[in-house]
Write a protein that holds these residues in place. Structure first.
Motif, mmCIF file in Angstrom:
data_model
loop_
_atom_site.group_PDB
_atom_site.id
_atom_site.type_symbol
_atom_site.label_atom_id
_atom_site.label_comp_id
_atom_site.label_asym_id
_atom_site.label_seq_id
_atom_site.Cartn_x
_atom_site.Cartn_y
_atom_site.Cartn_z
ATOM 1 N N ASP A 1 1.516 5.035 -2.248
ATOM 2 C CA ASP A 1 0.927 5.887 -3.284
ATOM 3 C C ASP A 1 1.936 6.442 -4.256
ATOM 4 O O ASP A 1 1.864 7.068 -5.179
ATOM 5 N N GLU B 1 -8.735 1.188 -1.099
ATOM 6 C CA GLU B 1 -8.200 0.289 -2.081
ATOM 7 C C GLU B 1 -7.765 -0.913 -1.166
ATOM 8 O O GLU B 1 -7.931 -2.045 -1.407
ATOM 9 N N ALA B 2 -6.695 -0.451 -0.299
ATOM 10 C CA ALA B 2 -6.371 -1.502 0.607
ATOM 11 C C ALA B 2 -7.251 -2.346 1.466
ATOM 12 O O ALA B 2 -7.271 -3.508 1.359
ATOM 13 N N ASP C 1 -6.054 9.405 0.516
ATOM 14 C CA ASP C 1 -7.117 9.738 0.862
ATOM 15 C C ASP C 1 -7.428 9.418 2.470
ATOM 16 O O ASP C 1 -8.562 9.887 2.944
ATOM 17 N N VAL D 1 0.945 -1.094 -0.052
ATOM 18 C CA VAL D 1 -0.056 -0.151 -0.067
ATOM 19 C C VAL D 1 1.049 1.360 -0.150
ATOM 20 O O VAL D 1 1.416 1.764 0.840
ATOM 21 N N THR E 1 -4.044 3.694 -2.279
ATOM 22 C CA THR E 1 -5.019 4.468 -1.321
ATOM 23 C C THR E 1 -5.559 3.482 -0.136
ATOM 24 O O THR E 1 -5.190 2.200 -0.414
ATOM 25 N N ARG F 1 0.445 -7.800 -4.777
ATOM 26 C CA ARG F 1 -0.650 -6.918 -5.231
ATOM 27 C C ARG F 1 -0.461 -5.548 -4.556
ATOM 28 O O ARG F 1 0.254 -5.391 -3.752
ATOM 29 N N ARG G 1 -10.337 -2.878 0.436
ATOM 30 C CA ARG G 1 -11.200 -3.594 -0.394
ATOM 31 C C ARG G 1 -10.278 -4.833 -0.901
ATOM 32 O O ARG G 1 -10.743 -6.070 -0.876
ATOM 33 N N GLU G 2 -9.076 -4.744 -0.943
ATOM 34 C CA GLU G 2 -8.199 -5.886 -1.119
ATOM 35 C C GLU G 2 -8.128 -6.843 -0.063
ATOM 36 O O GLU G 2 -8.242 -8.066 -0.454
ATOM 37 N N VAL H 1 -1.819 -1.222 -4.191
ATOM 38 C CA VAL H 1 -2.738 0.031 -4.303
ATOM 39 C C VAL H 1 -2.132 1.201 -3.693
ATOM 40 O O VAL H 1 -1.102 1.074 -3.240
#
Length: 239
Positions: free
Chosen positions: A9, A36-37, A57, A7, A33, A29, A39-40, A31
């Motif tokens: 940016d 997004e983290a 964010d 995670v 934000t 994987r 959700r992952e 991300v």
């Protein structure tokens, strides 16, 4: 090989981490934000999360708290903040380790390996079937549950490991070096890490360092867990 969520940016830093971790045979994987983290983590299973604090964010420390609400996956914080108070706050919020930027990929690899060893050791070892009892405290290593006076304790993975280790040696003073080796699977480390987790565990046991009930620190020696005097469960004067 581990499944890693990065995670971060900063695209340059993110790309470098992905490349290095992939070269080391990890599945990665990534991300940029906090949302997004979340959700992952909700949709995929990871062995470790590398979490930057300076996200666009949501501050990473808030993201950490939200992550801890849905998963106990090990989290390594990547931060440019080297303030001691901030580091303690992050450990209290549930971080398993932290790295101060800038750091080398070799340093990250070493920290990841240590965190994964601890996590896999806790998951893979055959847990003893004996329920541990110390005063009004009950610890079940097999089910990874602990109760105090019949009330379930809400413990993080590391808090439970620390409590179970001490409960298996009631009344025995355990040196900090032994705690690092057995609970954190490290041959060396910062005493602050132990102090933070002990402080957090004390709060959940309804005590403080000044007025201990179960956890007692012997300065310069180590820590022991023993039942309250006379089995009353009330606060005792400090020793």
């Amino acid at each position: 090989m581990a499944s890693v969520l990065v995670v971060e940016d900063d695209q340059f830093v993110r790309s470098a981490l992905i490349r290095h971790l992939t070269d080391a045979a990890h599945t990665v994987r990534s991300v940029g934000t906090a949302l997004e983290a979340l959700r992952e983590v909700a949709h995929f299973s990871f062995d470790v999360v590398v979490l930057d604090l300076g996200l666009p964010d949501l501050d990473g420390s808030e993201a950490l708290k939200m992550l801890r609400g849905i998963t106990d996956v090990p989290v390594i914080i990547a931060t440019a903040r080297d303030d001691e108070t901030e580091i303690v706050r992050l450990l209290n919020a549930g971080a398993d380790d932290y790295l101060t930027k800038p750091f080398s990929v070799e340093h990250l690899s070493a920290r990841m390996a240590a965190v994964l060893r601890r996590s896999r050791a806790g998951a893979g070892e055959a847990a003893p079937s004996t329920v541990l009892r110390v005063g009004g405290l009950t610890v079940d290593p097999l089910r990874r549950q602990a109760e105090l006076d019949g009330v379930r304790l809400d413990l993080t993975r590391r808090e439970f490991d620390l409590l179970a280790f001490l409960a298996s040696r009631p009344g025995v003073v355990v040196a900090r070096r032994e705690l690092l080796a057995e609970v954190w699977q490290q041959s060396y480390g910062d005493d602050q890490t132990i102090d933070v987790h002990l402080s957090w565990l004390r709060r959940k046991l309804g005590e403080t360092a000044a007025r201990p009930r179960y956890l007692r620190t012997l300065r310069g020696v180590g820590v022991k867990l023993e039942p309250p005097a006379c089995g009353l469960g009330g606060a005792e004067p400090p020793r």
